[in-house]
Design a protein around this motif. Structure first.
Motif, short mmCIF file in Angstrom:
data_model
loop_
_atom_site.label_atom_id
_atom_site.label_comp_id
_atom_site.label_asym_id
_atom_site.label_seq_id
_atom_site.Cartn_x
_atom_site.Cartn_y
_atom_site.Cartn_z
N MET A 184 64.31 52.71 24.93
CA MET A 184 64.36 52.41 23.37
C MET A 184 62.92 52.77 22.80
SD MET A 184 65.85 51.44 20.84
CE MET A 184 65.87 50.68 19.14
N GLU A 185 61.97 52.38 23.90
CA GLU A 185 60.53 52.61 23.39
C GLU A 185 60.37 54.26 23.33
OE1 GLU A 185 58.10 50.40 25.80
OE2 GLU A 185 58.64 48.35 25.02
N ASP A 186 60.92 54.77 24.39
CA ASP A 186 61.00 56.29 24.56
C ASP A 186 61.57 57.03 23.35
OD1 ASP A 186 59.65 55.92 26.91
OD2 ASP A 186 61.65 56.13 28.13
N SER A 187 62.60 56.62 22.82
CA SER A 187 63.15 57.02 21.76
C SER A 187 62.46 57.05 20.38
CB SER A 187 64.40 56.46 21.44
OG SER A 187 64.53 55.09 21.37
N VAL A 188 61.66 55.59 20.18
CA VAL A 188 60.94 55.69 19.12
C VAL A 188 59.55 56.47 19.34
CG1 VAL A 188 59.41 53.91 18.06
CG2 VAL A 188 61.87 52.97 18.90
N ALA A 189 59.11 56.51 20.46
CA ALA A 189 57.91 57.37 20.65
C ALA A 189 58.08 58.97 20.52
CB ALA A 189 57.30 57.19 22.02
N ALA A 196 60.56 59.83 18.53
CA ALA A 196 60.88 60.13 16.85
C ALA A 196 59.36 60.07 16.32
CB ALA A 196 61.68 58.95 16.44
N MET A 197 58.53 59.29 16.51
CA MET A 197 57.30 59.41 16.12
C MET A 197 56.36 60.79 16.47
SD MET A 197 55.68 55.62 16.96
CE MET A 197 54.18 55.54 16.10
N GLU A 198 56.62 61.28 17.53
CA GLU A 198 55.91 62.30 17.95
C GLU A 198 56.48 63.69 16.97
OE1 GLU A 198 53.30 64.97 19.71
OE2 GLU A 198 53.40 62.41 19.84
N ARG A 199 58.06 63.58 16.81
CA ARG A 199 58.58 64.64 16.13
C ARG A 199 58.23 64.47 14.64
NH1 ARG A 199 63.36 62.97 18.89
NH2 ARG A 199 64.02 61.72 17.02
N ARG A 200 57.78 63.27 13.97
CA ARG A 200 57.52 63.06 13.03
C ARG A 200 55.79 63.59 12.62
NH1 ARG A 200 60.11 58.13 13.02
NH2 ARG A 200 58.42 56.94 13.16
#
Length: 369
Positions: free
Chosen positions: A1-6, A8-12
């Motif tokens: 879950m934390e990896d997906s959030v990270a 997503a933040m990196e993509r943004r």
């Protein structure tokens, strides 16, 4: 879950960085970028390079083909030369041997040291003459020498015959040349005679023409003298020199008198008086017309002077009004300046007392949102 959030933040973050690069790129924002045109240029350049490569390949293949054809022609020429050389050597070895020449008996003569010996004089153990040897070589050489002598005599006779024919031909040609020269001399003599006769005939013709021309000129001169005499006689007896006044007037059918210019001697006193009276009347009428023109011009000048004075007065009044308007406008501008100065002092001293720092201006434009 934390990896997906990270992630997503990196993509943004990456999208934000790409968006900033697009937005804050001065070249793209000010000039713009025509991608379709660039793609078209790239496509045209690639097509041009492809066509150039194909042309280079075609030129290389054509050059290689030409080189192969030239090499083949060179090899064929070399083989043809070698074949001709071999055939020449073979021909010389077969048909041009030194021992078959006319002077072979001089170059290839051998001394006969051993006289011919008959088989009857030899015993069984002598073994000097064998079957198939060259015991008969002297007879063959003798026969060959006789054949060569006959051939030489035939050649000599043939040369003599050719020399005789040549001399006969030269003699005949000389005779023909002499006959031709005689013929040319005869033709030249006939031509000279014809030329002389033609010159004599031309001279006689020219003399006849000259005498005829002289006779014609004499007749023309007599005719011209007669015409001149008749003209002088006519002038002496005509109305022109007799000064007959009625000769200058001739009445036509249904018209007034007509003056003949070649016979007119001048006007009469009545005609001169009439012309003078008409000229005086014309001068009087012209003077009246000039006086009327002067009066009309004076009236028009007075009107123009009055209009000019009125225009000058109007210009003076207009300049005065313009000066007054300029004075009022200057006064109004000075009032506005004083009001603006007072308003600016109010803004600087009373309203805008909290000046922003440099960090206030740098916070704008730092984000793409």
């Amino acid at each position: 879950m934390e990896d997906s959030v990270a992630m997503a933040m990196e993509r943004r973050r990456a999208a934000e960085a790409a968006r900033k690069e697009r937005i804050f790129n001065t070249r793209n924002r000010v000039i713009g970028l025509d991608l379709s045109k660039l793609e078209t240029q790239v496509t045209e350049k690639r097509e041009r390079e492809r066509v150039e490569r194909e042309q280079d390949k075609a030129f290389e293949s054509l050059s290689a083909m030409h080189d192969a054809l030239l090499q083949q022609q060179f090899e064929e020429e070399e083989s043809r030369r070698a074949e001709l050389s071999r055939e020449l050597i073979q021909f010389r070895a077969t048909h041009q041997r030194a021992e078959d020449s006319r002077d072979a008996d001089l170059n290839f003569k051998q001394l006969d040291l051993n006289p011919p010996v008959s088989e009857k004089d030899l015993g069984p153990s002598s073994m000097q003459v064998f079957q198939g040897g060259d015991g008969m070589d002297r007879e063959q050489k003798k026969a060959q020498m006789e054949e060569n002598e006959r051939f030489l005599k035939a050649q000599t006779q043939e040369k003599e015959k050719m020399r005789f024919h040549k001399n006969q031909t030269e003699l005949l040609w000389g005779r023909a040349k002499v006959q031709q020269d005689l013929r040319e001399l005869q033709l030249s003599a006939v031509e000279d005679k014809c030329k002389k006769e033609a010159q004599v005939a031309l001279s006689m013709y020219n003399q006849a023409q000259a005498s005829e021309r002289a006779q014609q000129q004499k007749m023309d001169k007599m005719k011209e003298e007669g015409e001149n005499f008749m003209e002088v006689w006519h002038m002496m007896t005509s109305d022109l020199l007799t000064e007959c006044p009625e000769a200058a007037e001739r009445r036509g059918e249904g018209s007034g008198p007509r003056v003949l210019l070649d016979r007119w001697k001048g006007m009469s006193a009545e005609q001169l008086n009439t012309i003078r009276k008409q000229r005086e009347e014309q001068l009087t009428a012209k003077e009246r017309q000039r006086e009327a023109e002067r009066q009309r011009k004076a009236a028009w000048d007075s009107v123009l002077m009055a209009q000019s004075r009125e225009g000058e007065e109007e210009e003076k009044r207009e300049s005065e009004r313009e000066r007054q308007r300029r004075t009022e406008l200057d006064r109004y501008n000075m009032q506005l300046a004083r009001e603006q100065e007072a308003h600016q002092q109010y803004l600087d001293k009373n309203l805008y007392t909290n000046r922003p720092a440099a960090s206030y201006f740098t916070q704008f434009g730092s984000s793409s949102r």
